[in-house]
Write a protein that holds these residues in place. Structure first.
Motif, PDB file in Angstrom:
ATOM      1  N   ARG A   1      18.815 132.412  80.690  1.00 32.08           N
ATOM      2  CA  ARG A   1      19.820 132.985  81.856  1.00 32.08           C
ATOM      3  C   ARG A   1      19.152 133.574  82.922  1.00 32.08           C
ATOM      4  NH1 ARG A   1      25.102 134.571  77.900  1.00 32.08           N
ATOM      5  NH2 ARG A   1      25.052 132.754  76.983  1.00 32.08           N
ATOM      6  N   LEU A   2      19.162 133.166  84.112  1.00 33.19           N
ATOM      7  CA  LEU A   2      18.466 133.732  85.270  1.00 33.19           C
ATOM      8  C   LEU A   2      19.457 134.217  86.169  1.00 33.19           C
ATOM      9  CD1 LEU A   2      15.771 131.064  85.504  1.00 33.19           C
ATOM     10  CD2 LEU A   2      15.572 133.119  84.215  1.00 33.19           C
ATOM     11  N   SER A   3      19.422 135.409  86.988  1.00 34.47           N
ATOM     12  CA  SER A   3      20.225 135.787  87.953  1.00 34.47           C
ATOM     13  C   SER A   3      19.106 135.934  88.982  1.00 34.47           C
ATOM     14  CB  SER A   3      20.829 137.060  87.507  1.00 34.47           C
ATOM     15  OG  SER A   3      21.905 137.453  88.790  1.00 34.47           O
ATOM     16  N   LEU A   4      19.275 135.303  90.074  1.00 30.47           N
ATOM     17  CA  LEU A   4      18.362 135.004  91.179  1.00 30.47           C
ATOM     18  C   LEU A   4      18.858 135.578  92.471  1.00 30.47           C
ATOM     19  CD1 LEU A   4      16.677 131.591  90.183  1.00 30.47           C
ATOM     20  CD2 LEU A   4      15.496 133.724  89.560  1.00 30.47           C
ATOM     21  N   ARG A   5      17.909 136.216  93.123  1.00 26.76           N
ATOM     22  CA  ARG A   5      18.219 136.281  94.839  1.00 26.76           C
ATOM     23  C   ARG A   5      17.776 135.473  95.343  1.00 26.76           C
ATOM     24  NH1 ARG A   5      14.940 139.866  96.591  1.00 26.76           N
ATOM     25  NH2 ARG A   5      13.779 140.024  94.483  1.00 26.76           N
ATOM     26  N   VAL A   6      18.357 134.906  96.333  1.00 22.00           N
ATOM     27  CA  VAL A   6      18.183 133.905  97.270  1.00 22.00           C
ATOM     28  C   VAL A   6      16.991 134.640  98.154  1.00 22.00           C
ATOM     29  CG1 VAL A   6      18.425 131.911  99.060  1.00 22.00           C
ATOM     30  CG2 VAL A   6      20.314 132.552  97.007  1.00 22.00           C
ATOM     31  N   SER A   7      15.913 134.450  97.593  1.00 16.72           N
ATOM     32  CA  SER A   7      14.634 135.242  98.369  1.00 16.72           C
ATOM     33  C   SER A   7      13.421 134.497  97.884  1.00 16.72           C
ATOM     34  CB  SER A   7      14.713 136.677  98.021  1.00 16.72           C
ATOM     35  OG  SER A   7      13.478 137.279  98.251  1.00 16.72           O
ATOM     36  N   PRO A   8      12.396 134.277  98.949  1.00 23.24           N
ATOM     37  CA  PRO A   8      11.203 133.797  98.590  1.00 23.24           C
ATOM     38  C   PRO A   8      10.477 134.436  97.475  1.00 23.24           C
ATOM     39  CG  PRO A   8      11.592 133.879 101.085  1.00 23.24           C
ATOM     40  CD  PRO A   8      12.493 134.508 100.329  1.00 23.24           C
ATOM     41  N   ALA A   9      10.701 135.627  97.466  1.00 22.01           N
ATOM     42  CA  ALA A   9      10.014 136.519  96.185  1.00 22.01           C
ATOM     43  C   ALA A   9      10.430 136.031  94.851  1.00 22.01           C
ATOM     44  CB  ALA A   9      10.284 137.951  96.521  1.00 22.01           C
ATOM     45  N   GLU A  10      11.465 135.352  94.816  1.00 23.87           N
ATOM     46  CA  GLU A  10      11.885 134.815  93.517  1.00 23.87           C
ATOM     47  C   GLU A  10      10.928 133.444  93.111  1.00 23.87           C
ATOM     48  OE1 GLU A  10      13.367 136.374  91.498  1.00 23.87           O
ATOM     49  OE2 GLU A  10      15.175 137.303  92.046  1.00 23.87           O
ATOM     50  N   ARG A  11      10.503 132.876  93.831  1.00 22.46           N
ATOM     51  CA  ARG A  11      10.164 131.378  93.683  1.00 22.46           C
ATOM     52  C   ARG A  11       8.839 131.638  92.874  1.00 22.46           C
ATOM     53  NH1 ARG A  11       9.994 126.283  96.242  1.00 22.46           N
ATOM     54  NH2 ARG A  11       8.909 124.966  94.534  1.00 22.46           N
ATOM     55  N   PRO A  12       7.909 132.476  92.927  1.00 23.06           N
ATOM     56  CA  PRO A  12       6.820 132.253  91.712  1.00 23.06           C
ATOM     57  C   PRO A  12       7.436 132.469  90.247  1.00 23.06           C
ATOM     58  CG  PRO A  12       6.182 133.647  93.733  1.00 23.06           C
ATOM     59  CD  PRO A  12       7.534 133.478  93.799  1.00 23.06           C
ATOM     60  N   ARG A  13       8.155 133.564  90.206  1.00 23.36           N
ATOM     61  CA  ARG A  13       8.860 133.773  88.755  1.00 23.36           C
ATOM     62  C   ARG A  13       9.659 132.766  88.076  1.00 23.36           C
ATOM     63  NH1 ARG A  13      13.638 136.948  86.412  1.00 23.36           N
ATOM     64  NH2 ARG A  13      14.685 136.710  88.623  1.00 23.36           N
ATOM     65  N   LEU A  14      10.487 131.851  89.088  1.00 23.29           N
ATOM     66  CA  LEU A  14      11.159 130.771  88.898  1.00 23.29           C
ATOM     67  C   LEU A  14      10.148 129.509  88.519  1.00 23.29           C
ATOM     68  CD1 LEU A  14      14.126 129.664  88.524  1.00 23.29           C
ATOM     69  CD2 LEU A  14      14.012 128.793  90.838  1.00 23.29           C
ATOM     70  N   ASP A  15       9.293 129.504  89.409  1.00 24.09           N
ATOM     71  CA  ASP A  15       8.423 128.301  89.045  1.00 24.09           C
ATOM     72  C   ASP A  15       7.591 128.485  87.652  1.00 24.09           C
ATOM     73  OD1 ASP A  15       8.548 126.784  91.296  1.00 24.09           O
ATOM     74  OD2 ASP A  15       7.126 127.841  92.451  1.00 24.09           O
ATOM     75  N   PHE A  16       7.166 129.897  87.320  1.00 23.35           N
ATOM     76  CA  PHE A  16       6.606 129.840  86.027  1.00 23.35           C
ATOM     77  C   PHE A  16       7.643 129.671  84.954  1.00 23.35           C
ATOM     78  CE2 PHE A  16       5.708 132.786  82.558  1.00 23.35           C
ATOM     79  CZ  PHE A  16       4.427 132.403  82.329  1.00 23.35           C
ATOM     80  N   LEU A  17       8.724 130.340  84.851  1.00 24.01           N
ATOM     81  CA  LEU A  17       9.613 130.322  83.905  1.00 24.01           C
ATOM     82  C   LEU A  17       9.974 128.844  83.729  1.00 24.01           C
ATOM     83  CD1 LEU A  17      11.777 133.476  84.196  1.00 24.01           C
ATOM     84  CD2 LEU A  17      10.358 132.850  82.357  1.00 24.01           C
ATOM     85  N   MET A  18      10.352 128.061  84.675  1.00 23.46           N
ATOM     86  CA  MET A  18      10.962 126.707  84.596  1.00 23.46           C
ATOM     87  C   MET A  18       9.708 125.700  84.100  1.00 23.46           C
ATOM     88  SD  MET A  18      14.050 127.122  85.276  1.00 23.46           S
ATOM     89  CE  MET A  18      14.379 125.250  84.795  1.00 23.46           C
ATOM     90  N   ARG A  19       8.499 125.897  84.401  1.00 25.05           N
ATOM     91  CA  ARG A  19       7.517 125.263  84.113  1.00 25.05           C
ATOM     92  C   ARG A  19       7.231 125.236  82.749  1.00 25.05           C
ATOM     93  NH1 ARG A  19       4.078 127.177  87.261  1.00 25.05           N
ATOM     94  NH2 ARG A  19       2.847 128.485  85.740  1.00 25.05           N
ATOM     95  N   LYS A  20       7.449 126.556  82.082  1.00 29.82           N
ATOM     96  CA  LYS A  20       7.012 126.609  80.580  1.00 29.82           C
ATOM     97  C   LYS A  20       8.351 126.339  79.679  1.00 29.82           C
ATOM     98  CE  LYS A  20       3.220 128.781  80.613  1.00 29.82           C
ATOM     99  NZ  LYS A  20       2.119 128.359  79.921  1.00 29.82           N
ATOM    100  N   CYS A  21       9.628 126.416  80.379  1.00 33.30           N
ATOM    101  CA  CYS A  21      10.834 126.242  79.334  1.00 33.30           C
ATOM    102  C   CYS A  21      11.611 125.175  79.882  1.00 33.30           C
ATOM    103  CB  CYS A  21      11.626 127.802  79.712  1.00 33.30           C
ATOM    104  SG  CYS A  21      10.992 128.995  79.034  1.00 33.30           S
ATOM    105  N   GLY A  22      11.453 124.694  81.019  1.00 38.16           N
ATOM    106  CA  GLY A  22      12.718 123.639  81.494  1.00 38.16           C
ATOM    107  C   GLY A  22      12.597 122.556  80.648  1.00 38.16           C
ATOM    108  N   TRP A  23      11.398 121.998  80.046  1.00 39.13           N
ATOM    109  CA  TRP A  23      11.450 120.706  79.401  1.00 39.13           C
ATOM    110  C   TRP A  23      12.085 120.952  78.075  1.00 39.13           C
ATOM    111  CZ3 TRP A  23       8.512 120.424  74.847  1.00 39.13           C
ATOM    112  CH2 TRP A  23       7.503 121.392  74.453  1.00 39.13           C
TER     113      TRP A  23
END
Length: 526
Positions: free
Chosen positions: A96-118
């Motif tokens: 469960r992710l609550s994300l600000r629409v900000s470029p600063a969120e991109r690295p964290r989101l990339d990492f989590l989705m790469r690890k857990c998305g599949w």
């Protein structure tokens, strides 16, 4: 004569002893499979390489299973071996992710989705735009609005693409929820299209997002819960056709909300709804919920519907008509098939005349939330609700941010009894009452507390909404504020105070976001 001869036993060689011990250990491990794991742990702790890094992976995963996500992340910093165990699929059944629409969120989101998305089974993502406007002149604010929203939209599209591309091949996904807080754009109507055309002039990114969303639906094999709320340009009227019939037939929750759909276009039709025979909870724009849909849900081939959440938005009423909404006989037929059905309605800036048309007597209304920036609710609407839904109503919320120099509207004007007091008297199951922006007289507030007592679990009224009679203010021997707090507390059977700041209200949030979150918890309660 007896001779006792002592025959010395043949001594085992060291190698033979080791082989015998190993064979005995193997027999014990076959009898008790956990013995081998315990031995490896003991050797790791007592051997020369003792330490956290020597623990077997299965034990580290077991330790992680008892920790909340933040503590897992901190523990994984111990060593590389622990980091490798952090994203074991069993540890992350939901994300469960609550994300600000900000470029600063991109690295964290990339990492989590790469690890857990599949492999993640439940994915819930909320996007929230930052408040980037600062004080200044109209010209400066207009420039900031233009450049600011261009950046927000550009980042929003990138974050959405990151999420969707990471789960496109996840066949284990069971619950998928997306919410995009872009309400300012949507309230401005056509401005969203203007900004979007500047960020994505040829529409390639939007088409890519829509295609990815349809791929996710088409590849799903276990999807039971699909919720998409106010996500700009993601869901189209043809998106649901990507779901296979077996998945549509077993879907239990469906939520499709978008105030930015123009004309009479809807995200789902009554014909499409016929495939969802196992649906137990549904959330739609009220203008999209037609009499034909009510007939489909009332059919005997459909399992009983338990939760129905409907949002009535002034923007929807600008583009769509109420002519096709269910009549009272449709609601009666629906409740005959779904005897446990409960309905949640949020009305945003809806005129009282329209609300009187919408509120049919046979709706099993359990929760209702009025929110307004332009139009206020009338006492007649509140009185109608208390008379028609006295057996069902548990939640009643009145929010008003209309700027009026003459003061807050008084629902009890020209009435013998205050509508809110009558609501508390008639609706015996009422457990939550929240009011802001409407005049609530102190003596009426005391009456509400005494009528409902401890059964009223939440009573929230902002301090600025409370008013006192001249007689109460004229009594020099009694502090009216202290007396109010004392009497309401006695009535509820617990300490009570008025809400000092509107932002402290439990129901205070952006209306679309509040509806989405309330709908989620309302539907999960099935």
């Amino acid at each position: 004569m007896l001779l006792f001869l002592s025959v010395p036993q043949q001594r085992q060689q060291p190698g033979a002893r080791a082989r015998a011990a190993w064979a005995a250990r193997r027999r014990r491990e076959k009898e008790d499979p956990s013995a081998g794991g315990r031995r490896r742990v003991w050797m790791a702790l007592c051997g020369q390489a003792a330490g956290a890094s020597s623990l077997p992976s299965e034990l580290i995963v077991h330790i992680f299973s008892f920790l909340p996500a933040p503590d897992r992340l901190r523990a994984s910093a111990s060593c590389s071996h622990w980091r490798e165990c952090l994203f074991y699929p069993a540890l992350w059944p939901q994300l469960r992710l609550s994300l600000r629409v900000s470029p600063a969120e991109r690295p964290r989101l990339d990492f989590l989705m790469r690890k857990c998305g599949w492999f993640v089974r439940e994915l819930r993502v909320e996007f929230a735009a930052e408040n980037y406007l600062s004080s200044g002149g109209e010209e400066a604010e207009s420039l900031q609005l233009s450049t600011g929203w261009l950046d927000v939209l550009r980042t929003y599209l990138e974050l959405v693409l990151c999420v969707l591309s990471s789960i496109r091949n996840n066949r284990n996904l069971q619950k998928f929820s997306l919410f995009g807080d872009i309400s300012i754009l949507q309230q401005q109507g056509s401005l969203s299209n203007i900004y979007l055309s500047k960020v994505d002039p040829d529409g390639k990114k939007i088409k890519q997002i829509q295609k990815l969303f349809e791929e996710i639906l088409g590849n799903s094999r276990q999807l039971k819960w699909l919720s998409c709320g106010f996500m700009l340009e993601i869901v189209t009227p043809t998106s649901l056709s990507s779901l296979s019939n077996p998945i549509a037939n077993t879907m239990e929750h469906l939520s499709l909300l978008d105030n930015n759909i123009t004309g009479n276009t809807t995200l789902i039709t009554a014909v499409e709804l016929e495939r969802f025979v196992n649906l137990r909870s549904l959330a739609l724009d009220f203008c999209d919920f037609t009499a034909d849909m009510a007939r489909v849900l009332a059919d005997n081939n459909h399992v009983p519907l338990h939760r129905l959440s409907l949002i009535v938005h002034n923007i929807s009423l600008m583009n769509k008509s109420l002519d096709n909404m269910p009549e009272d006989e449709n609601w009666k037929a629906l409740t005959r098939n779904s005897t446990s059905l409960r309905v949640y309605i949020m009305a945003f800036d809806i005129k009282s005349d329209d609300m009187l048309k919408i509120l049919k007597p046979s709706i099993p209304l359990e929760r209702i939330h009025f929110d307004s920036y332009i139009t206020c609710v009338s006492g007649a609407v509140v009185d109608l609700i208390s008379r028609q839904y006295d057996k069902f109503l548990t939640h009643f919320i009145l929010m008003n941010d209309v700027i009026d120099t003459s003061g807050f509207p008084d629902l009890s004007d020209n009435r013998n009894e205050d509508p809110l007091v009558l609501l508390a008297w008639r609706c015996t199951r009422l457990s939550l009452l929240a009011v802001h922006g409407y005049t609530v007289w102190a003596h009426n507030l005391i009456a509400i507390a005494r009528l409902r007592g401890s059964d009223l679990k939440v009573l929230e009224v902002t301090e600025e909404s409370i008013d006192f009679d001249q007689g109460e203010l004229a009594d020099q021997d009694v502090d009216p504020v202290h007396n109010l707090i004392e009497q309401v507390s006695l009535g509820l059977g617990r300490p009570w105070h008025a809400v000092m700041d509107i932002e402290s209200l439990s129901v205070f949030t952006e209306p679309n976001r509040h509806f989405y979150r309330e709908m989620q918890s309302f539907s999960e309660g099935v």
